[in-house]
Design a protein around this motif. Structure first.
Motif, PDB file in Angstrom:
ATOM      1  N   ALA A 114       0.843  -1.197   0.000  1.00  0.00           N
ATOM      2  CA  ALA A 114       0.000   0.000   0.000  1.00  0.00           C
ATOM      3  C   ALA A 114       0.880   1.249   0.000  1.00  0.00           C
ATOM      4  CB  ALA A 114      -0.917  -0.012   1.222  1.00  0.00           C
ATOM      5  N   ASP A 115       0.587   2.189  -0.878  1.00  0.00           N
ATOM      6  CA  ASP A 115       1.370   3.418  -1.036  1.00  0.00           C
ATOM      7  C   ASP A 115       1.339   4.239   0.258  1.00  0.00           C
ATOM      8  OD1 ASP A 115       2.351   6.000  -1.734  1.00  0.00           O
ATOM      9  OD2 ASP A 115       1.740   5.705  -3.809  1.00  0.00           O
ATOM     10  N   PRO A 116       2.501   4.536   0.855  1.00  0.00           N
ATOM     11  CA  PRO A 116       2.516   5.271   2.121  1.00  0.00           C
ATOM     12  C   PRO A 116       2.412   6.794   1.964  1.00  0.00           C
ATOM     13  CG  PRO A 116       4.742   4.706   1.503  1.00  0.00           C
ATOM     14  CD  PRO A 116       3.853   4.102   0.445  1.00  0.00           C
ATOM     15  N   ILE A 117       2.519   7.287   0.759  1.00  0.00           N
ATOM     16  CA  ILE A 117       2.448   8.739   0.529  1.00  0.00           C
ATOM     17  C   ILE A 117       1.058   9.159   0.065  1.00  0.00           C
ATOM     18  CG2 ILE A 117       3.362  10.698  -0.755  1.00  0.00           C
ATOM     19  CD1 ILE A 117       5.375   9.659   1.171  1.00  0.00           C
ATOM     20  N   GLU A 118       0.592   8.551  -0.998  1.00  0.00           N
ATOM     21  CA  GLU A 118      -0.720   8.883  -1.556  1.00  0.00           C
ATOM     22  C   GLU A 118      -1.774   7.981  -0.916  1.00  0.00           C
ATOM     23  OE1 GLU A 118      -1.116  11.429  -3.490  1.00  0.00           O
ATOM     24  OE2 GLU A 118       1.033  11.815  -3.702  1.00  0.00           O
ATOM     25  N   VAL A 119      -2.397   8.481   0.139  1.00  0.00           N
ATOM     26  CA  VAL A 119      -3.418   7.716   0.865  1.00  0.00           C
ATOM     27  C   VAL A 119      -4.778   8.344   0.591  1.00  0.00           C
ATOM     28  CG1 VAL A 119      -4.196   6.863   3.101  1.00  0.00           C
ATOM     29  CG2 VAL A 119      -1.740   7.174   2.670  1.00  0.00           C
ATOM     30  N   PRO A 120      -5.634   7.708  -0.197  1.00  0.00           N
ATOM     31  CA  PRO A 120      -6.948   8.286  -0.539  1.00  0.00           C
ATOM     32  C   PRO A 120      -7.809   8.514   0.705  1.00  0.00           C
ATOM     33  CG  PRO A 120      -6.424   6.404  -1.962  1.00  0.00           C
ATOM     34  CD  PRO A 120      -5.423   6.405  -0.848  1.00  0.00           C
ATOM     35  N   ASN A 121      -8.490   9.648   0.736  1.00  0.00           N
ATOM     36  CA  ASN A 121      -9.460   9.968   1.797  1.00  0.00           C
ATOM     37  C   ASN A 121      -8.853   9.814   3.187  1.00  0.00           C
ATOM     38  OD1 ASN A 121     -11.546  10.274  -0.209  1.00  0.00           O
ATOM     39  ND2 ASN A 121     -11.707   8.048  -0.273  1.00  0.00           N
ATOM     40  N   LEU A 122      -7.615  10.215   3.338  1.00  0.00           N
ATOM     41  CA  LEU A 122      -6.915  10.035   4.605  1.00  0.00           C
ATOM     42  C   LEU A 122      -7.653  10.711   5.758  1.00  0.00           C
ATOM     43  CD1 LEU A 122      -3.154  10.253   5.344  1.00  0.00           C
ATOM     44  CD2 LEU A 122      -4.664  11.860   6.507  1.00  0.00           C
ATOM     45  N   THR A 123      -8.013  11.970   5.593  1.00  0.00           N
ATOM     46  CA  THR A 123      -8.650  12.712   6.691  1.00  0.00           C
ATOM     47  C   THR A 123      -9.988  12.096   7.068  1.00  0.00           C
ATOM     48  OG1 THR A 123      -7.565  14.755   5.940  1.00  0.00           O
ATOM     49  CG2 THR A 123      -9.429  14.985   7.455  1.00  0.00           C
ATOM     50  N   GLU A 124     -10.799  11.792   6.073  1.00  0.00           N
ATOM     51  CA  GLU A 124     -12.117  11.221   6.341  1.00  0.00           C
ATOM     52  C   GLU A 124     -12.004   9.871   7.046  1.00  0.00           C
ATOM     53  OE1 GLU A 124     -12.425  14.186   3.127  1.00  0.00           O
ATOM     54  OE2 GLU A 124     -11.099  12.483   3.518  1.00  0.00           O
ATOM     55  N   CYS A 125     -11.040   9.059   6.636  1.00  0.00           N
ATOM     56  CA  CYS A 125     -10.859   7.742   7.261  1.00  0.00           C
ATOM     57  C   CYS A 125     -10.475   7.875   8.731  1.00  0.00           C
ATOM     58  CB  CYS A 125      -9.802   6.948   6.513  1.00  0.00           C
ATOM     59  SG  CYS A 125     -10.284   6.390   4.865  1.00  0.00           S
ATOM     60  N   ILE A 126      -9.633   8.850   9.029  1.00  0.00           N
ATOM     61  CA  ILE A 126      -9.228   9.058  10.420  1.00  0.00           C
ATOM     62  C   ILE A 126     -10.403   9.562  11.251  1.00  0.00           C
ATOM     63  CG2 ILE A 126      -7.789  10.461  11.943  1.00  0.00           C
ATOM     64  CD1 ILE A 126      -5.636  10.360   9.772  1.00  0.00           C
ATOM     65  N   LEU A 127     -11.157  10.513  10.710  1.00  0.00           N
ATOM     66  CA  LEU A 127     -12.282  11.086  11.466  1.00  0.00           C
ATOM     67  C   LEU A 127     -13.400  10.078  11.680  1.00  0.00           C
ATOM     68  CD1 LEU A 127     -12.507  14.693   9.981  1.00  0.00           C
ATOM     69  CD2 LEU A 127     -11.454  13.945  12.129  1.00  0.00           C
ATOM     70  N   ASP A 128     -13.452   9.031  10.878  1.00  0.00           N
ATOM     71  CA  ASP A 128     -14.454   7.981  11.091  1.00  0.00           C
ATOM     72  C   ASP A 128     -14.253   7.283  12.434  1.00  0.00           C
ATOM     73  OD1 ASP A 128     -15.825   8.430   8.768  1.00  0.00           O
ATOM     74  OD2 ASP A 128     -14.826   6.841   7.624  1.00  0.00           O
ATOM     75  N   ASN A 129     -13.067   7.444  13.019  1.00  0.00           N
ATOM     76  CA  ASN A 129     -12.760   6.821  14.312  1.00  0.00           C
ATOM     77  C   ASN A 129     -13.066   7.735  15.491  1.00  0.00           C
ATOM     78  OD1 ASN A 129     -11.102   4.182  13.606  1.00  0.00           O
ATOM     79  ND2 ASN A 129     -10.377   5.787  12.214  1.00  0.00           N
ATOM     80  N   LEU A 130     -13.480   8.949  15.195  1.00  0.00           N
ATOM     81  CA  LEU A 130     -13.728   9.922  16.258  1.00  0.00           C
ATOM     82  C   LEU A 130     -14.973   9.540  17.039  1.00  0.00           C
ATOM     83  CD1 LEU A 130     -12.572  12.604  17.345  1.00  0.00           C
ATOM     84  CD2 LEU A 130     -14.096  13.797  15.757  1.00  0.00           C
ATOM     85  N   GLU A 131     -14.858   9.532  18.353  1.00  0.00           N
ATOM     86  CA  GLU A 131     -15.973   9.172  19.228  1.00  0.00           C
ATOM     87  C   GLU A 131     -16.507  10.411  19.938  1.00  0.00           C
ATOM     88  OE1 GLU A 131     -14.989   6.037  21.906  1.00  0.00           O
ATOM     89  OE2 GLU A 131     -13.913   4.858  20.368  1.00  0.00           O
ATOM     90  N   ALA A 132     -17.791  10.357  20.279  1.00  0.00           N
ATOM     91  CA  ALA A 132     -18.400  11.470  21.001  1.00  0.00           C
ATOM     92  C   ALA A 132     -17.817  11.574  22.400  1.00  0.00           C
ATOM     93  CB  ALA A 132     -19.912  11.279  21.077  1.00  0.00           C
TER      94      ALA A 132
END
Length: 342
Positions: free
Chosen positions: A196-214
């Motif tokens: 998996a390409d370590p530089i070009e990560v599609p939708n990086l921000t959205e994928c991380i924020l999917d883990n955000l809990e209330a």
């Protein structure tokens, strides 16, 4: 017994021949670069020359010059076969990780993407010193220092044709795939992560924020709540990437928009992202794309680099250079003389 696969001395991933993975996972593994050292002379820039020491598994620098005159040169290349690389500019074919005919330049083979990660890491350091010398306790802060660290690992690898360089953490667990040929099917989960390409990560921000809990600690309406203020503090650490420099491409606008949609536990997210185990594809702490896990793994390989981190000495037993060892070939074991008493 077939070909000898060459592996990057930064990430431990394989070099693939050009055209084998175009626009497919693993395509980034087809773009190598070669690092070598050069020095300035009155006639221009010349390659440093290294030689073998008879009876010792080490290389010595032939050109006895000051370190201020030496630098690391990076050249684009393509992977040919076995351990041969074609330098794009000159058209010269060279091997990596060893000298030729007992005296020649030494080339360290790295992926272009890994070289970019090295530059990112150095930029994240508070201070960067363009020198070769480095402490055996401090993180590297220049390409010169990383060259020196890898070079000392090379001297522990032995003479002759080498297809990879040993690493104290087995490149964070992937050295089991260092075979005669790259065979990711031997461990599909790890193989897929390495590719998996370590530089070009599609939708990086959205994928991380999917883990955000209330944040269920206090309602947002209580403006005097210390918990709310604490979450704002953690949010600022997250968005400024002070704790997580390997996430340099985080979309701050998207993160700020998320901040205004509810009461979020930014502290928990930052602390989970700070765990090094998230680099492991089987880790369930967070839901992350494999490219980001691979980036974190490579970042850790750079982060952990220390001068002399391969603590062992190898030599022909008959010449008296052997030192009793414990551990397995890839575990970066230490001489018994340096191990704590039981």
């Amino acid at each position: 017994m077939g070909r000898n696969q060459a592996y990057c001395c930064i990430c431990g991933g394989p070099f693939l021949e050009p055209g084998t993975r175009e626009d497919e996972p693993g395509d980034w593994l087809c773009y190598p670069a070669l690092w070598t050292t050069v020095h300035d002379t009155k006639d221009g820039v010349e390659l440093d020359t290294y030689k073998c020491q008879l009876g010792m598994y080490t290389y010595d620098l032939v050109n006895l010059i000051g370190d201020s005159q030496r630098r690391v040169l990076e050249q684009e290349a393509t992977y040919q076969q076995h351990n041969v690389f074609l330098i794009s500019e000159s058209g010269k074919k060279v091997p990596a990780f060893h000298v030729v005919d007992n005296e020649s330049a030494i080339y360290l083979a790295v992926h272009s993407q890994c070289s970019q990660l090295v530059q990112r890491f150095i930029s994240s350091r508070r201070e960067a010193h363009d020198v070769f010398q480095t402490s055996d306790k401090d993180e590297i802060c220049s390409v010169k220092q990383l060259w020196q660290v890898v070079f000392t690992r090379l001297s522990a690898s032995g003479r002759g044709v080498a297809s990879n360089i040993e690493h104290p953490t087995r490149y964070c667990g992937i050295a089991s795939l260092h075979l005669t040929e790259w065979e990711p099917d031997n461990n599909p989960l790890v193989g897929e992560c390495v590719e998996a390409d370590p530089i070009e990560v599609p939708n990086l921000t959205e994928c991380i924020l999917d883990n955000l809990e209330a944040d269920a600690s206090r309602p947002r309406s209580e403006e005097t709540s210390n918990d709310v203020k604490d979450q704002d503090w953690w949010f600022n650490k997250f968005i400024t990437k002070k704790e997580l420099p390997w996430m340099w491409d985080l979309d701050e606008d998207v993160v700020s928009e998320k901040q205004h949609t509810g009461d979020w536990n930014w502290e928990l997210l930052v602390k989970k992202l700070s765990l090094t185990d998230i680099s492991r594809p089987e880790d369930e702490t967070l839901r992350l794309p494999l490219g980001l896990r691979n980036r974190r793994r490579i970042w850790k390989c750079i982060e952990d680099a220390r001068l002399g981190d391969i603590q062992r000495q190898i030599g022909p037993p008959l010449l008296g250079f052997d030192v009793p060892m414990e551990g397995n070939l890839w575990d970066g074991y230490t001489p018994k003389s340096q191990q704590p008493a039981a």
